[in-house]
Design a protein around this motif. Structure first.
Motif, PDB file in Angstrom:
ATOM      1  N   LEU A 181      -5.227   6.795  -0.543  1.00  0.00           N
ATOM      2  CA  LEU A 181      -4.593   6.309  -1.781  1.00  0.00           C
ATOM      3  C   LEU A 181      -3.384   5.434  -1.447  1.00  0.00           C
ATOM      4  O   LEU A 181      -3.249   4.303  -1.932  1.00  0.00           O
ATOM      5  N   GLU A 182      -2.516   5.967  -0.591  1.00  0.00           N
ATOM      6  CA  GLU A 182      -1.292   5.234  -0.243  1.00  0.00           C
ATOM      7  C   GLU A 182      -1.625   3.952   0.527  1.00  0.00           C
ATOM      8  O   GLU A 182      -1.016   2.905   0.309  1.00  0.00           O
ATOM      9  N   LYS A 183      -2.631   4.020   1.388  1.00  0.00           N
ATOM     10  CA  LYS A 183      -3.042   2.841   2.152  1.00  0.00           C
ATOM     11  C   LYS A 183      -3.568   1.746   1.224  1.00  0.00           C
ATOM     12  O   LYS A 183      -3.231   0.575   1.350  1.00  0.00           O
ATOM     13  N   ASN A 184      -4.385   2.141   0.243  1.00  0.00           N
ATOM     14  CA  ASN A 184      -4.953   1.167  -0.698  1.00  0.00           C
ATOM     15  C   ASN A 184      -3.842   0.497  -1.525  1.00  0.00           C
ATOM     16  O   ASN A 184      -3.874  -0.717  -1.769  1.00  0.00           O
ATOM     17  N   ALA A 185      -2.846   1.289  -1.925  1.00  0.00           N
ATOM     18  CA  ALA A 185      -1.737   0.729  -2.713  1.00  0.00           C
ATOM     19  C   ALA A 185      -0.968  -0.295  -1.885  1.00  0.00           C
ATOM     20  O   ALA A 185      -0.600  -1.375  -2.367  1.00  0.00           O
ATOM     21  N   GLN A 186      -0.769   0.023  -0.615  1.00  0.00           N
ATOM     22  CA  GLN A 186      -0.047  -0.881   0.293  1.00  0.00           C
ATOM     23  C   GLN A 186      -0.857  -2.157   0.519  1.00  0.00           C
ATOM     24  O   GLN A 186      -0.318  -3.266   0.452  1.00  0.00           O
ATOM     25  N   ILE A 187      -2.149  -2.006   0.763  1.00  0.00           N
ATOM     26  CA  ILE A 187      -3.018  -3.175   0.988  1.00  0.00           C
ATOM     27  C   ILE A 187      -3.033  -4.072  -0.250  1.00  0.00           C
ATOM     28  O   ILE A 187      -2.942  -5.297  -0.145  1.00  0.00           O
ATOM     29  N   TYR A 188      -3.143  -3.458  -1.420  1.00  0.00           N
ATOM     30  CA  TYR A 188      -3.197  -4.225  -2.670  1.00  0.00           C
ATOM     31  C   TYR A 188      -1.936  -5.090  -2.807  1.00  0.00           C
ATOM     32  O   TYR A 188      -2.000  -6.282  -3.117  1.00  0.00           O
ATOM     33  N   LEU A 189      -0.792  -4.470  -2.544  1.00  0.00           N
ATOM     34  CA  LEU A 189       0.475  -5.205  -2.675  1.00  0.00           C
ATOM     35  C   LEU A 189       0.585  -6.332  -1.657  1.00  0.00           C
ATOM     36  O   LEU A 189       0.985  -7.445  -1.996  1.00  0.00           O
ATOM     37  N   TYR A 190       0.199  -6.074  -0.409  1.00  0.00           N
ATOM     38  CA  TYR A 190       0.252  -7.114   0.619  1.00  0.00           C
ATOM     39  C   TYR A 190      -0.703  -8.257   0.284  1.00  0.00           C
ATOM     40  O   TYR A 190      -0.383  -9.426   0.461  1.00  0.00           O
ATOM     41  N   ALA A 191      -1.900  -7.911  -0.214  1.00  0.00           N
ATOM     42  CA  ALA A 191      -2.887  -8.935  -0.567  1.00  0.00           C
ATOM     43  C   ALA A 191      -2.361  -9.810  -1.699  1.00  0.00           C
ATOM     44  O   ALA A 191      -2.575 -11.023  -1.717  1.00  0.00           O
ATOM     45  N   LYS A 192      -1.661  -9.193  -2.630  1.00  0.00           N
ATOM     46  CA  LYS A 192      -1.048  -9.941  -3.743  1.00  0.00           C
ATOM     47  C   LYS A 192      -0.030 -10.958  -3.207  1.00  0.00           C
ATOM     48  O   LYS A 192       0.077 -12.070  -3.698  1.00  0.00           O
ATOM     49  N   LEU A 193       0.717 -10.543  -2.185  1.00  0.00           N
ATOM     50  CA  LEU A 193       1.723 -11.439  -1.595  1.00  0.00           C
ATOM     51  C   LEU A 193       1.058 -12.609  -0.877  1.00  0.00           C
ATOM     52  O   LEU A 193       1.548 -13.734  -0.900  1.00  0.00           O
ATOM     53  N   LEU A 194      -0.085 -12.332  -0.228  1.00  0.00           N
ATOM     54  CA  LEU A 194      -0.778 -13.373   0.536  1.00  0.00           C
ATOM     55  C   LEU A 194      -1.407 -14.427  -0.358  1.00  0.00           C
ATOM     56  O   LEU A 194      -1.334 -15.610  -0.090  1.00  0.00           O
ATOM     57  N   GLY A 195      -2.074 -13.998  -1.403  1.00  0.00           N
ATOM     58  CA  GLY A 195      -2.797 -14.937  -2.261  1.00  0.00           C
ATOM     59  C   GLY A 195      -1.831 -15.643  -3.192  1.00  0.00           C
ATOM     60  O   GLY A 195      -1.269 -15.017  -4.079  1.00  0.00           O
ATOM     61  N   GLY A 196      -1.649 -16.950  -2.968  1.00  0.00           N
ATOM     62  CA  GLY A 196      -0.714 -17.694  -3.807  1.00  0.00           C
ATOM     63  C   GLY A 196      -1.114 -17.653  -5.270  1.00  0.00           C
ATOM     64  O   GLY A 196      -0.278 -17.596  -6.166  1.00  0.00           O
ATOM     65  N   SER A 197      -2.437 -17.609  -5.520  1.00  0.00           N
ATOM     66  CA  SER A 197      -2.904 -17.582  -6.890  1.00  0.00           C
ATOM     67  C   SER A 197      -2.972 -16.156  -7.427  1.00  0.00           C
ATOM     68  O   SER A 197      -3.379 -15.913  -8.557  1.00  0.00           O
ATOM     69  N   GLY A 198      -2.591 -15.214  -6.565  1.00  0.00           N
ATOM     70  CA  GLY A 198      -2.649 -13.814  -6.992  1.00  0.00           C
ATOM     71  C   GLY A 198      -4.062 -13.251  -6.931  1.00  0.00           C
ATOM     72  O   GLY A 198      -4.354 -12.228  -7.521  1.00  0.00           O
ATOM     73  N   HIS A 199      -4.948 -13.928  -6.158  1.00  0.00           N
ATOM     74  CA  HIS A 199      -6.336 -13.468  -6.090  1.00  0.00           C
ATOM     75  C   HIS A 199      -6.481 -12.170  -5.304  1.00  0.00           C
ATOM     76  O   HIS A 199      -5.928 -12.016  -4.221  1.00  0.00           O
TER      77      HIS A 199
END
Ligand SMILES: [Zn+2]
Length: 228
Positions: A181-199
């Motif tokens: 659960l905690e890993k998925n939350a962290q990945i989601y947030l990092y992915a949001k930072l990476l995708g300029g369009s928020g994809h």
């Protein structure tokens, strides 16, 4: 042992508390753990406000599913209502862990459901983890009610402004759910930072179904190395 209580379950609570601190799932005395013995339906819960390294088996509180105390030399966790409410609602659950993890709690604070973006999450936690609503104060019966409603058939729920609650068929699985659960939350947030369009790539329903079907029917069997 008193009234069907078992030393092995008390030891399980002691050991899991130490493991939680070692794995960084929780800090200090925050969070609480419980296990249900499916044979007797008795619930073993961590004591209130004690440092995990100091908890001894005799401090673990044993209750029935109506919160009557059967055994234990300490006060039970203040979140006993929430733990017992989950056991009463979910017969498939024999272990409950409540923690205050940083990334998962951020989703609760933002009141945003946590979508599964990693395969392990889809397999053992659920498709989309909900934020319990409305906000209820810690230690109240009302928090137990909203947590159970938000949990549904998933294996985790986020408590707004507070933390997370995870469940499992046994303690080993609940600990695994807590980490994923905690890993998925962290990945989601990092992915949001990476995708300029928020994809964020979300799984198709057919992919979710295939992974959950695999986890349900083959988990821990032939392909255990793949998903353990
Ligand atoms: Zn808490």
């Amino acid at each position: 042992m008193k009234n069907g209580t078992k030393g092995s379950y008390k030891q399980l609570i002691v050991d899991t508390g130490i493991e939680m601190v070692e794995k960084g799932i929780t800090v200090g005395t925050w969070g609480n753990i419980s296990a249900r013995d499916p044979e007797t339906n008795l619930v073993y819960i961590s004591p209130s406000g004690m440092d995990y390294s100091k908890i001894q088996p005799q401090h673990v509180v044993v209750m029935d599913t109506e919160l009557n105390i059967i055994d234990g030399e300490a006060e039970p966790s203040i979140e006993k209502h929430m733990h017992v409410a989950v056991f009463n609602a979910r017969k498939d659950v024999n272990a409950v862990i409540h923690t205050h993890p940083i990334y998962s709690t951020a989703f609760g604070v933002a009141e945003q459901n946590l979508v599964g973006v990693s395969e392990d999450f889809i397999q053992i936690v659920g498709d989309e983890i909900k934020v319990a609503s409305p906000y209820e104060l810690p230690g109240t019966e009302a928090l137990g009610t909203v947590a159970v409603a938000g949990l549904g058939t998933n294996n985790a729920v986020l408590l707004p402004g507070h933390g997370a609650l995870v469940v499992g068929g046994d303690m080993k699985m609940a600990l695994k759910v807590s980490m994923v659960l905690e890993k998925n939350a962290q990945i989601y947030l990092y992915a949001k930072l990476l995708g300029g369009s928020g994809h964020i790539r979300k799984f198709e329903q057919s992919e979710v179904d295939a992974m959950q079907n695999f986890a349900k029917n083959h988990y821990g069997q032939k392909n255990k190395d793949l998903y353990s």
